[in-house]
Design a protein around this motif. Structure first.
Motif, PDB file in Angstrom:
ATOM      1  N   TRP A  34       5.240   1.865 -13.478  1.00 15.91           N
ATOM      2  CA  TRP A  34       5.258   1.495 -12.241  1.00 15.91           C
ATOM      3  C   TRP A  34       3.793   1.342 -11.615  1.00 15.91           C
ATOM      4  O   TRP A  34       3.246   0.485 -10.899  1.00 15.91           O
ATOM      5  N   LEU A  35       2.859   2.269 -12.189  1.00 17.28           N
ATOM      6  CA  LEU A  35       1.343   2.368 -11.915  1.00 17.28           C
ATOM      7  C   LEU A  35       1.020   0.696 -12.453  1.00 17.28           C
ATOM      8  O   LEU A  35       0.080   0.063 -11.590  1.00 17.28           O
ATOM      9  N   GLY A  85       2.194   1.799  -3.405  1.00 24.08           N
ATOM     10  CA  GLY A  85       1.244   2.500  -4.422  1.00 24.08           C
ATOM     11  C   GLY A  85       1.099   3.772  -3.972  1.00 24.08           C
ATOM     12  O   GLY A  85       0.833   4.586  -5.090  1.00 24.08           O
ATOM     13  N   PHE A 100      -1.959  -5.478  -6.793  1.00 25.57           N
ATOM     14  CA  PHE A 100      -3.094  -5.360  -6.174  1.00 25.57           C
ATOM     15  C   PHE A 100      -4.234  -6.182  -6.959  1.00 25.57           C
ATOM     16  O   PHE A 100      -4.839  -6.652  -5.890  1.00 25.57           O
ATOM     17  N   VAL A 147       3.704   5.501  -5.847  1.00 26.18           N
ATOM     18  CA  VAL A 147       3.654   5.517  -7.467  1.00 26.18           C
ATOM     19  C   VAL A 147       2.754   6.341  -7.794  1.00 26.18           C
ATOM     20  O   VAL A 147       2.860   7.135  -8.638  1.00 26.18           O
ATOM     21  N   GLN A 148       1.524   6.748  -6.967  1.00 21.18           N
ATOM     22  CA  GLN A 148       0.653   7.668  -7.204  1.00 21.18           C
ATOM     23  C   GLN A 148       1.376   9.198  -7.301  1.00 21.18           C
ATOM     24  O   GLN A 148       0.915   9.775  -7.992  1.00 21.18           O
ATOM     25  N   SER A 199       0.871  -1.314  -0.004  1.00 20.31           N
ATOM     26  CA  SER A 199       0.078  -0.130  -0.171  1.00 20.31           C
ATOM     27  C   SER A 199       0.933   1.218   0.083  1.00 20.31           C
ATOM     28  O   SER A 199       0.611   2.357  -0.681  1.00 20.31           O
ATOM     29  N   HIS A 241     -11.958   1.269  -8.389  1.00 17.21           N
ATOM     30  CA  HIS A 241     -11.504   2.435  -9.385  1.00 17.21           C
ATOM     31  C   HIS A 241     -12.335   3.038 -10.352  1.00 17.21           C
ATOM     32  O   HIS A 241     -12.322   4.090 -10.614  1.00 17.21           O
ATOM     33  N   CYS A 282     -11.338  -4.457  -7.545  1.00 19.90           N
ATOM     34  CA  CYS A 282     -10.574  -3.274  -7.851  1.00 19.90           C
ATOM     35  C   CYS A 282     -11.253  -2.562  -9.058  1.00 19.90           C
ATOM     36  O   CYS A 282     -11.224  -1.374  -8.788  1.00 19.90           O
ATOM     37  N   ASN A 290      -6.179   2.327 -13.780  1.00 22.26           N
ATOM     38  CA  ASN A 290      -6.233   1.400 -12.851  1.00 22.26           C
ATOM     39  C   ASN A 290      -7.378   0.670 -13.283  1.00 22.26           C
ATOM     40  O   ASN A 290      -7.478  -0.819 -13.214  1.00 22.26           O
ATOM     41  N   THR A 324       2.182  -2.014 -10.144  1.00 26.43           N
ATOM     42  CA  THR A 324       1.903  -2.143  -8.630  1.00 26.43           C
ATOM     43  C   THR A 324       0.289  -2.190  -8.743  1.00 26.43           C
ATOM     44  O   THR A 324      -0.297  -3.070  -8.065  1.00 26.43           O
ATOM     45  N   MET A 325      -0.700  -1.893  -9.906  1.00 31.27           N
ATOM     46  CA  MET A 325      -1.993  -2.389 -10.093  1.00 31.27           C
ATOM     47  C   MET A 325      -2.177  -3.786 -10.363  1.00 31.27           C
ATOM     48  O   MET A 325      -3.042  -4.406  -9.869  1.00 31.27           O
TER      49      MET A 325
END
Length: 155
Positions: free
Chosen positions: A131-132, A24, A139, A27-28, A21, A61, A57, A45, A135-136
């Motif tokens: 990276w998004l 995440g 998740f 990354v955001q 987390s 999202h 998710c 996402n 990581t997504m």
């Protein structure tokens, strides 16, 4: 616990969940610092979660994308984004990149997606979008493996 009872990975190892987390959030932050708006972040996402089939998710999202100003029309046609003129060149490049990272197609297709992204995105944007996607995808896998439930909206 019975074998049929779901094991929530985030509850079983909360320190690992806290770590991912935290990643995440970083990354955001990197994406926002690169100039990628909240609406595009959430759109990406959603697309990644559509590909992976992560209901939890998607629920989260799509709601966040709507709150960030994303239109119901664009969310509805997102799986067919290549077939519409509703997305900007930058959005199309980012969508192609996250799809490539999520699906890991043959090298030629990955090279094409990366080349398109490099033409339209700065190095900082390219890295943040990559990276998004990484990581997504993580998740999504945690939520799918854990069978995180989608709760019904209250009437």
């Amino acid at each position: 616990m019975s074998v049929t009872e779901h094991l929530y990975l985030d509850k079983q190892h909360p320190d690992l969940w806290k770590a991912i987390s935290g990643l995440g959030l970083k990354v955001q932050e990197a994406a926002e610092n690169a100039g990628i708006g909240r609406s595009l972040l959430e759109l990406l996402n959603v697309r990644i979660s559509q590909i992976n089939g992560c209901a939890y998710c998607l629920d989260l999202h799509v709601r966040r994308a709507s709150e960030a100003g994303e239109s119901p029309q664009r969310l509805a046609v997102l799986p067919a984004w290549r077939e519409t003129a509703l997305f900007t060149e930058k959005e199309r490049a980012a969508l192609a990149l996250v799809e490539s990272i999520t699906e890991l197609p043959e090298q030629q297709a990955r090279d094409h997606a990366e080349a398109l992204a490099r033409e339209c995105l700065t190095a900082e944007e390219f890295s943040a979008v990559s990276w998004l996607a990484v990581t997504m995808n993580a998740f999504n896998r945690v939520s799918i493996t854990s069978h995180h439930p989608v709760r019904r909206d209250r009437p």
